[in-house]
Design a protein around this motif. Structure first.
Motif, PDB file in Angstrom:
ATOM      1  N   ALA A  20       0.830  -1.205   0.000  1.00 32.69           N
ATOM      2  CA  ALA A  20       0.000   0.000   0.000  1.00 32.69           C
ATOM      3  C   ALA A  20       0.865   1.255   0.000  1.00 32.69           C
ATOM      4  N   ASP A  21       1.966   1.218   0.765  1.00 36.01           N
ATOM      5  CA  ASP A  21       2.870   2.364   0.792  1.00 36.01           C
ATOM      6  C   ASP A  21       3.536   2.564  -0.565  1.00 36.01           C
ATOM      7  N   ARG A  22       3.947   1.462  -1.198  1.00 36.94           N
ATOM      8  CA  ARG A  22       4.557   1.558  -2.524  1.00 36.94           C
ATOM      9  C   ARG A  22       3.569   2.110  -3.534  1.00 36.94           C
ATOM     10  N   ALA A  23       2.336   1.639  -3.470  1.00 37.76           N
ATOM     11  CA  ALA A  23       1.310   2.107  -4.399  1.00 37.76           C
ATOM     12  C   ALA A  23       1.022   3.592  -4.187  1.00 37.76           C
ATOM     13  N   ALA A  24       0.970   4.011  -2.938  1.00 38.65           N
ATOM     14  CA  ALA A  24       0.716   5.422  -2.649  1.00 38.65           C
ATOM     15  C   ALA A  24       1.863   6.290  -3.141  1.00 38.65           C
ATOM     16  N   ARG A  25       3.095   5.823  -2.935  1.00 44.42           N
ATOM     17  CA  ARG A  25       4.260   6.595  -3.380  1.00 44.42           C
ATOM     18  C   ARG A  25       4.291   6.670  -4.899  1.00 44.42           C
ATOM     19  N   GLN A  26       3.991   5.566  -5.575  1.00 43.15           N
ATOM     20  CA  GLN A  26       3.975   5.584  -7.035  1.00 43.15           C
ATOM     21  C   GLN A  26       2.857   6.467  -7.564  1.00 43.15           C
TER      22      GLN A  26
END
Length: 70
Positions: A20-26
């Protein structure tokens, strides 16, 4: 507040970032990239767009009338 920044840096350094953090950052990176590109397109495309709309209107103005501020 500083601890939050430290935790964020730690998560990135550890490589234990959640999906979820990776998706939000992307999503943030993509939206920033898209806004920069949209800004460039709007900057260079505005005047040609105004000329195009003006030349397709009735009565047809001369190009000098479209470009003059008065």
């Amino acid at each position: 507040m500083a601890s939050g920044a430290a935790e964020k840096g730690k998560a990135l350094a550890d490589g234990s970032e959640s999906a979820a953090d990776r998706a939000a950052r992307q999503a943030r990176e993509w939206s920033t990239w898209a806004m920069k590109k949209a800004k460039v397109v709007a900057h260079y495309g505005f005047i040609p767009f105004v000329i195009l709309v003006g030349m397709n209107s009735e009565p047809k103005p001369r190009l000098a009338q479209l470009l003059s501020p008065i």
